[in-house]
Scaffold this motif. Structure first.
Motif, short mmCIF file in Angstrom:
data_model
loop_
_atom_site.label_atom_id
_atom_site.label_comp_id
_atom_site.label_asym_id
_atom_site.label_seq_id
_atom_site.Cartn_x
_atom_site.Cartn_y
_atom_site.Cartn_z
N PHE A 143 0.58 -0.96 -0.30
CA PHE A 143 -0.11 -0.38 0.27
C PHE A 143 0.93 1.27 -0.09
N THR A 144 0.31 1.86 -0.68
CA THR A 144 1.08 3.92 -1.00
C THR A 144 -0.15 4.88 -0.17
N ILE A 145 0.16 5.63 0.92
CA ILE A 145 -1.03 6.31 0.79
C ILE A 145 0.45 7.96 0.75
N GLY A 146 -0.90 9.56 0.03
CA GLY A 146 0.12 10.45 0.06
C GLY A 146 -1.59 11.56 0.40
N ALA A 147 -0.61 12.54 0.48
CA ALA A 147 -1.67 13.65 0.51
C ALA A 147 -0.48 15.15 -0.30
N THR A 148 -2.27 15.82 -1.00
CA THR A 148 -1.05 17.54 -1.56
C THR A 148 -2.00 18.14 -1.09
N ALA A 149 -0.73 19.17 -0.82
CA ALA A 149 -1.41 20.55 -0.34
C ALA A 149 -1.31 21.50 -1.38
N LYS A 150 -2.19 22.77 -1.59
CA LYS A 150 -2.25 22.95 -2.64
C LYS A 150 -2.71 24.35 -2.29
N VAL A 151 -2.36 25.70 -3.02
CA VAL A 151 -3.13 26.73 -3.08
C VAL A 151 -3.09 27.62 -4.78
N ALA A 152 -3.60 27.02 -4.96
CA ALA A 152 -4.70 28.51 -5.52
C ALA A 152 -5.08 29.76 -5.87
N VAL A 153 -4.76 30.19 -6.93
CA VAL A 153 -4.68 31.31 -6.89
C VAL A 153 -6.11 31.73 -8.61
N SER A 154 -6.52 32.75 -8.14
CA SER A 154 -7.31 32.97 -9.97
C SER A 154 -7.47 34.30 -9.75
N SER A 155 -7.38 34.99 -10.57
CA SER A 155 -5.98 36.68 -11.15
C SER A 155 -7.21 37.18 -12.01
N ILE A 156 -8.29 38.34 -12.02
CA ILE A 156 -8.17 38.93 -13.33
C ILE A 156 -8.40 40.51 -12.64
N ALA A 157 -7.72 40.81 -13.63
CA ALA A 157 -7.07 42.48 -13.93
C ALA A 157 -6.82 42.30 -12.25
N GLY A 158 -6.10 41.91 -11.81
CA GLY A 158 -5.13 42.22 -10.54
C GLY A 158 -6.43 41.96 -9.14
N ASN A 159 -7.88 41.82 -9.69
CA ASN A 159 -8.38 40.79 -8.65
C ASN A 159 -8.45 39.91 -8.83
N LYS A 160 -7.98 39.51 -7.83
CA LYS A 160 -7.92 37.43 -6.74
C LYS A 160 -8.74 37.01 -6.31
N ALA A 161 -9.09 35.53 -6.10
CA ALA A 161 -9.28 35.12 -5.52
C ALA A 161 -8.90 33.65 -5.13
N VAL A 162 -8.59 33.40 -3.60
CA VAL A 162 -7.65 32.99 -3.20
C VAL A 162 -7.88 30.85 -2.13
N GLY A 163 -7.28 30.11 -2.95
CA GLY A 163 -8.03 28.76 -2.07
C GLY A 163 -7.37 27.86 -1.71
N VAL A 164 -7.17 27.21 -0.47
CA VAL A 164 -6.14 26.25 0.05
C VAL A 164 -7.16 25.34 0.49
N LEU A 165 -6.61 24.04 -0.56
CA LEU A 165 -6.90 22.35 -0.91
C LEU A 165 -6.45 20.80 -0.88
N ALA A 166 -6.47 20.55 -0.31
CA ALA A 166 -6.15 18.56 -0.91
C ALA A 166 -6.27 18.09 -0.93
N ASP A 167 -5.62 17.07 -1.32
CA ASP A 167 -5.65 15.94 -2.30
C ASP A 167 -5.11 15.42 -0.91
N ALA A 168 -6.31 13.56 -1.24
CA ALA A 168 -5.37 12.85 0.11
C ALA A 168 -5.63 11.12 -1.08
N GLY A 169 -5.00 10.67 -1.29
CA GLY A 169 -5.10 9.09 -2.13
C GLY A 169 -4.59 7.87 -1.51
N ALA A 170 -5.16 6.86 -1.92
CA ALA A 170 -4.33 4.96 -1.72
C ALA A 170 -4.05 4.78 -2.56
N VAL A 171 -3.16 3.56 -2.88
CA VAL A 171 -3.12 2.83 -4.27
C VAL A 171 -2.68 1.18 -3.31
N PHE A 172 -3.16 0.53 -3.54
CA PHE A 172 -2.82 -1.12 -3.37
C PHE A 172 -1.84 -1.59 -5.04
#
Length: 347
Positions: A143-172
């Motif tokens: 088995f393998t387990i894993g996780a990803t932490a990420k920051v997402a940014v969307s920008s329109i003419a300098g006006n920004k939206a920001v999100g903090v997200l995560a992925d989690a997974g397992a593999v056999f």
């Protein structure tokens, strides 16, 4: 002239969700676009066909493996008009901290003409999205387990939206056979900053389950991936679609069918393994085909193709995904291992 309508069509159309039921209600839809040629060629959704391709850690963090140590990869895709996507990822292993991968995903939608209420030109502005991510995985026998932490940014003419997200997974991974089962929870998070004057949006999260199997004496590796596991009925019937008539001229009301409800959850991918240096790939995404087809034809929408060629320390991947009957979108990924260069340098 480029308009905001083009941006909206790309975000809602090219996004893998094609969630017509909640179109526009989820933020950062670009997070669901495939970032590499292999993922695109296998239908855009796959949580098990990792092999040695470091780009697949963005599909499932648990796919990060020893084969990817020291690998660096760059991907590029051009969409409509000036819309371009670039993706870079690097994997490394630390004796003390374990196995990691870092990646950046960037979309640029080009320059737009800015106007005032009267239509007078005021200059130009740009629109872009990007993500910074860090992945960690740990193996425990099969088995393998894993996780990803990420920051997402969307920008329109300098006006920004920001999100903090995560992925989690397992593999056999089967210890003897070429058989893999994977589970991934994608884009679970929170929008920490909204656009000025905008409302906070839900993140484009998803739950995906899949398997990959290669018969022992066949040069074919098959993948089947189920997505949108949190909701059974993801069929959308457009209330504004032209009415369909039977042979007597009576209007036929479109109905949801059980088989279509089930099929929209699945993506099929195939790899033809001719050697370790050359492969061909194909995929089919039923949800994409049903949601992004035209009223009178579907063309190649939902299908995808690709190939891999390895020459010495370099690997070239190509993917062609048909998001729409009008034509395909082409992905190019180049990867190499830094370990080979380090060995040469040390010697």
């Amino acid at each position: 002239m480029k308009t905001a309508a083009l941006i909206l069509s790309i975000l809602l159309g090219f996004s893998l969700t094609a969630r017509a039921q909640v179109g526009g209600q989820r933020g950062f839809p670009f997070l669901e676009l495939p970032g590499s040629a292999k993922q695109a060629a296998l239908g855009g959704v796959n949580v098990t066909a990792g092999a040695h391709d470091v780009n697949m850690v963005t599909a499932n963090p648990a796919l990060l493996s020893e084969e990817m140590d020291g690998q660096v990869s760059l991907s590029y895709v051009g969409y409509l008009a000036d819309i371009k996507q670039s993706h870079a990822v690097y994997a490394f292993n630390s004796e003390k901290l374990g196995r990691w991968a870092a990646s950046i995903n960037y979309l640029n939608y080009g320059d737009f003409v800015q106007r005032d209420a009267s239509g007078m030109e005021l200059g130009t502005f740009n629109v872009n999205d990007y993500t910074l991510a860090l992945t960690h995985a740990r193996e425990m026998e099969a088995f393998t387990i894993g996780a990803t932490a990420k920051v997402a940014v969307s920008s329109i003419a300098g006006n920004k939206a920001v999100g903090v997200l995560a992925d989690a997974g397992a593999v056999f991974k089967h210890p003897e056979k070429d058989f893999t089962v994977g589970l991934a929870f994608k884009n679970v998070g929170y929008q920490v900053k909204t656009y000025d004057g905008g409302e906070r949006q839900e993140m484009p999260w998803d739950a995906q389950l899949g398997l990959t199997y290669k018969p022992e004496h066949m040069p074919v590796r098959l993948s089947l991936t189920a997505h949108r596991l949190y909701q059974f009925d993801i069929v959308y019937l457009d209330p504004n679609a032209p009415a369909k008539l039977d042979e007597n001229g009576n209007e036929v009301k479109e109905e949801k069918k059980l088989g279509d409800k089930i099929a929209r959850h699945f993506v099929v991918g195939t790899e033809f393994v001719f050697s370790k240096n050359f492969q061909l790939r194909a995929g089919y995404n039923h949800l994409r085909r049903k949601e992004l087809r035209l009223d009178n034809k579907a063309g190649g929408a939902g299908f995808s193709l690709g190939a891999m060629l390895r020459v010495r320390n370099f690997e070239l991947n190509y993917g062609s995904a048909f998001f729409h009957p009008s034509g395909a979108t082409h992905y190019i990924t180049i990867a190499t291992s830094t370990r080979a260069f380090l060995k040469k340098k040390s010697s």
